[in-house]
Motif scaffolding. Structure first.
Motif, mmCIF file in Angstrom:
data_model
loop_
_atom_site.group_PDB
_atom_site.id
_atom_site.type_symbol
_atom_site.label_atom_id
_atom_site.label_comp_id
_atom_site.label_asym_id
_atom_site.label_seq_id
_atom_site.Cartn_x
_atom_site.Cartn_y
_atom_site.Cartn_z
ATOM 1 N N ASP A 196 1.224 -43.952 38.005
ATOM 2 C CA ASP A 196 -0.037 -43.368 38.528
ATOM 3 C C ASP A 196 -0.293 -41.955 37.984
ATOM 4 O O ASP A 196 -1.427 -41.506 37.928
ATOM 5 C CB ASP A 196 -0.230 -43.454 40.059
ATOM 6 C CG ASP A 196 0.604 -42.458 40.893
ATOM 7 O OD1 ASP A 196 1.099 -41.469 40.360
ATOM 8 O OD2 ASP A 196 0.717 -42.719 42.118
ATOM 9 N N ASP A 197 0.790 -41.237 37.544
ATOM 10 C CA ASP A 197 0.586 -39.913 36.932
ATOM 11 C C ASP A 197 -0.289 -40.019 35.684
ATOM 12 O O ASP A 197 -1.097 -39.128 35.405
ATOM 13 C CB ASP A 197 1.916 -39.276 36.501
ATOM 14 C CG ASP A 197 2.845 -38.976 37.666
ATOM 15 O OD1 ASP A 197 2.351 -38.825 38.800
ATOM 16 O OD2 ASP A 197 4.066 -38.893 37.426
ATOM 17 N N HIS B 296 7.888 -34.181 38.846
ATOM 18 C CA HIS B 296 6.937 -33.763 37.804
ATOM 19 C C HIS B 296 7.523 -32.577 37.032
ATOM 20 O O HIS B 296 7.472 -32.532 35.803
ATOM 21 C CB HIS B 296 5.599 -33.344 38.410
ATOM 22 C CG HIS B 296 4.858 -34.453 39.092
ATOM 23 N ND1 HIS B 296 3.700 -34.236 39.794
ATOM 24 C CD2 HIS B 296 5.096 -35.783 39.170
ATOM 25 C CE1 HIS B 296 3.261 -35.391 40.286
ATOM 26 N NE2 HIS B 296 4.084 -36.342 39.922
ATOM 27 N N HIS C 159 6.020 -40.700 37.390
ATOM 28 C CA HIS C 159 5.761 -41.878 38.231
ATOM 29 C C HIS C 159 4.603 -42.695 37.680
ATOM 30 O O HIS C 159 3.651 -42.121 37.142
ATOM 31 C CB HIS C 159 5.364 -41.438 39.652
ATOM 32 C CG HIS C 159 6.233 -40.391 40.231
ATOM 33 N ND1 HIS C 159 5.808 -39.093 40.422
ATOM 34 C CD2 HIS C 159 7.524 -40.448 40.641
ATOM 35 C CE1 HIS C 159 6.807 -38.384 40.941
ATOM 36 N NE2 HIS C 159 7.858 -39.174 41.083
HETATM 37 ZN ZN LIG Z 1 3.774 -38.357 40.299
#
Ligand SMILES: [Zn+2]
Length: 249
Positions: free
Chosen positions: A12-13, A124, A10
């Protein structure tokens, strides 16, 4: 040239999970890249977006802003469905990652382990599994041979790391985290820059407080990893540098 590739699920990871190391290695002259498998459209926090398409556009722009703060040279969103990576066509996703690895040619790859990182998120975990297969297969010409026929060269990266931690988050699913084999001192200043990168994800503003707290253990000054695979066979060894024993080629 030394190169680091980060495979995430995603927008922001890249900041929340890997931001400090990405910053540190850029400072050491390493070219850094981020491949993000989804545009994060399953998020509960949606900013001003009225549709998934609008949210995808917002979050893709936020990823670009975060990557700018982190000095990332190259980033890409592959546009797989958020929260649905477990149902994605694994041959296709791994093939997309193999292609990027053959193009970018990183020596070191960072991603999540099968635990799904600290939060235990299914996307994830899947991103990490796809990236692990791509790490293994990018160097084998008989895997995705059509890419080789199109002129790409096989590429064997030297080290694969999973995000690790020596603590668990309360109020999250139980996970069995990968063993910590590397501690990277990012220091308080890079920690603040990492937080600033995370804050570029303005649609996720309601999470800022909680994420900062989650990042902030041990002052947030250390990122932990598990060395999951190496090109050259070796014994386990505790590390403080992700590029230890890596050769430029
Ligand atoms: Zn994430």
């Amino acid at each position: 040239m030394l190169k680091l590739l980060c495979v995430t699920a995603h927008p922001d990871d890249e900041a929340g999970a890997f931001g400090g190391s990405v910053l540190l290695y850029h400072e050491r002259g390493v070219e850094t890249s981020v491949i993000c498998l989804t545009a994060g459209t399953a998020a509960r926090n949606r900013g001003t977006a009225r549709s998934d398409e609008e949210l995808a556009a917002l979050r893709t722009a936020e990823l670009a802003a975060s990557c700018k703060v982190l000095n990332v040279s190259c980033h890409e969103v592959l546009g797989y469905l958020d929260s649905k990576l477990v149902r994605a066509d694994s041959y296709q996703v791994v093939g997309d990652l193999v292609r990027r690895m053959r193009q970018l040619r990183p020596q070191v790859v960072l991603t999540f382990g099968p635990d799904g990182g600290l939060t235990g998120h299914l996307d994830h975990a899947m991103a990490g599994m796809f990236a692990s297969l791509a790490f293994e297969w990018a160097g084998r010409p008989e895997r995705y041979p059509e890419q080789i026929e199109q002129g790409l060269q096989p590429h064997r990266a030297q080290k694969l790391y999973y995000l690790a931690a020596d603590y668990l988050l309360p109020d999250h699913p139980v996970i069995a985290p990968p063993t910590v084999t590397a501690r990277i001192e990012i220091g308080p200043e890079r920690f603040e820059t990492k937080v600033k990168a995370f804050q570029q994800h303005k649609t996720q503003a309601p999470l800022f407080e909680r994420v900062r707290k989650n990042l902030g253990r041990q002052g947030g000054a250390v990122e932990m990893y598990h060395l999951a695979a190496t090109r050259e066979p070796r014994d386990a060894k505790f590390e403080t540098d992700l590029f230890e024993a890596v050769t430029e080629e």
